[in-house]
Design a protein around this motif. Structure first.
Motif, PDB file in Angstrom:
ATOM      1  N   PHE A 259       0.846  -1.194   0.000  1.00 19.44           N
ATOM      2  CA  PHE A 259       0.000   0.000   0.000  1.00 19.44           C
ATOM      3  C   PHE A 259       0.879   1.241   0.000  1.00 19.44           C
ATOM      4  N   ASN A 260       0.301   2.364  -0.420  1.00 18.85           N
ATOM      5  CA  ASN A 260       1.017   3.631  -0.411  1.00 18.85           C
ATOM      6  C   ASN A 260       0.146   4.698   0.223  1.00 18.85           C
ATOM      7  N   ALA A 261       0.720   5.865   0.461  1.00 19.01           N
ATOM      8  CA  ALA A 261       0.040   6.918   1.213  1.00 19.01           C
ATOM      9  C   ALA A 261      -1.259   7.362   0.553  1.00 19.01           C
ATOM     10  N   GLN A 262      -1.345   7.265  -0.774  1.00 17.43           N
ATOM     11  CA  GLN A 262      -2.551   7.704  -1.468  1.00 17.43           C
ATOM     12  C   GLN A 262      -3.753   6.820  -1.157  1.00 17.43           C
ATOM     13  N   GLU A 263      -3.497   5.610  -0.655  1.00 14.97           N
ATOM     14  CA  GLU A 263      -4.592   4.695  -0.347  1.00 14.97           C
ATOM     15  C   GLU A 263      -5.037   4.785   1.114  1.00 14.97           C
ATOM     16  N   LEU A 264      -4.399   5.659   1.895  1.00 16.31           N
ATOM     17  CA  LEU A 264      -4.726   5.757   3.318  1.00 16.31           C
ATOM     18  C   LEU A 264      -5.982   6.591   3.534  1.00 16.31           C
ATOM     19  N   GLN A 265      -6.863   6.078   4.364  1.00 12.92           N
ATOM     20  CA  GLN A 265      -8.026   6.840   4.804  1.00 12.92           C
ATOM     21  C   GLN A 265      -7.771   7.470   6.170  1.00 12.92           C
ATOM     22  N   SER A 266      -6.661   7.098   6.797  1.00 13.61           N
ATOM     23  CA  SER A 266      -6.231   7.678   8.065  1.00 13.61           C
ATOM     24  C   SER A 266      -5.060   8.613   7.803  1.00 13.61           C
ATOM     25  N   SER A 267      -4.673   9.376   8.815  1.00 12.05           N
ATOM     26  CA  SER A 267      -3.543  10.284   8.668  1.00 12.05           C
ATOM     27  C   SER A 267      -2.249   9.498   8.500  1.00 12.05           C
ATOM     28  N   VAL A 268      -1.413   9.936   7.552  1.00 14.92           N
ATOM     29  CA  VAL A 268      -0.147   9.254   7.313  1.00 14.92           C
ATOM     30  C   VAL A 268       0.756   9.328   8.542  1.00 14.92           C
ATOM     31  N   ARG A 269       0.562  10.341   9.371  1.00 16.14           N
ATOM     32  CA  ARG A 269       1.386  10.485  10.572  1.00 16.14           C
ATOM     33  C   ARG A 269       1.112   9.385  11.589  1.00 16.14           C
TER      34      ARG A 269
END
Length: 304
Positions: A259-269
């Motif tokens: 997975f990559n950051a563009q697929e996150l529904q939560s904060s990347v932090r």
């Protein structure tokens, strides 16, 4: 055409940590090829024993300098920096690893020669040294050291791809091949059962798309998936998270998912290794059959 940089990496081991050394070399390799790795210290000092294994592992040369006077190792490093930039025609870049502001004068002198100057040090490094360099990297900002790259082929390929994509999109496969060799000089697609890098990339169809191909040139792009009918909701734990490049792998009962950051529904932090996440994936049944193929993609990733 941009000139490729060939580095001499000169390390003040008495002012740097052996724990950071692998990450330091990885950072330099983002900018060019490392030809020389010289590490300076009084190696008769018992406090320097911790460097022994990492010097051997990275094929770095220890430079002995007895403490006959104050800052003897620093002076030896400075003299070698001047000598290598004047006498070695292959070297057109120097990276000094130290937080000692005393190196600002040699950095400035080398820069005046037309040599690219990079340095790595702590945030408390004096400003005069930082400004004398073309590029100064704080140790706090170094990439996390990736363990067992040889055993994690997907991570190696994605790491190389993301380094190349910063320069151009889509990525020319030849450039990616050179980047892979900079990251891991022992990489060979034949080790993975393929006669060429192109055939290896084609086998990773869940990670990459071939966007243009001819007899002698091939361009690739990262494959992104969006939610579609027939997707499955799964739960797993983040096995690996490349913080700087913002991609990672999720371990679930069905195997690993990329997975990559563009697929996150939560904060990347909030993403870190070991946390539980819920995500969507497709073709789960095929994944069970093709366990030896590339990790499939996860999307709509949320922290549980």
């Amino acid at each position: 055409m941009k000139t490729e940089l060939t580095f001499a990496v000169l390390v003040d081991a008495e002012n740097a940590s052996h724990n950071d050394y692998l990450a330091m070399l990885e950072e330099v390799e983002k900018h060019g090829t490392v030809a020389i790795k010289w590490v300076y210290a009084d190696w008769t000092d018992p406090h320097q024993k911790a460097w022994k294994d990492i010097l051997h592992e990275t094929a770095s040369s220890p430079k002995q300098q007895f403490h006959y006077g104050k800052d003897a190792a620093d002076h030896a490093l400075m003299m070698d920096a001047i000598e290598v930039t004047n006498n070695n025609s292959r070297v057109n870049a120097v990276c000094i690893v130290s937080s000692d502001g005393g190196f600002y004068s040699v950095a400035q002198r080398i820069r005046e020669y037309g040599i690219h100057v990079m340095a790595i040090g702590k945030k408390n490094t004096p400003e005069r040294f930082r400004k004398a360099c073309h590029n100064f990297v704080f140790t706090d900002n170094l990439f996390e050291v990736t363990q067992n790259n040889n055993d994690d082929l997907d991570t190696l390929l994605l790491n190389a791809y993301h380094r190349c994509v910063e320069q151009n999109t889509p990525v020319y496969l030849g450039d990616m091949g050179r980047m892979i060799k900079q990251i891991n000089s022992s990489f060979d697609p034949r080790t993975e059962g393929f006669q060429s890098l192109k055939k290896l990339i084609k086998s990773r169809s869940s990670l990459f798309d071939i966007v243009q191909e001819s007899n002698d040139r091939c361009f690739i792009a990262l494959k992104f998936k969006s939610a579609t009918d027939g997707s499955h909701t799964l739960t797993g734990k983040v096995r690996k998270w490349e913080r700087k490049k913002k991609f990672g792998f999720i371990k679930s009962k069905d195997g690993d998912y990329y997975f990559n950051a563009q697929e996150l529904q939560s904060s990347v932090r909030d993403i870190r290794e070991g946390i539980t996440v819920i995500f969507n994936a497709v073709n789960v049944s095929e994944v069970r059959v093709q366990k030896d193929s590339a990790s499939p993609s996860a999307f709509n990733v949320v922290i549980a």
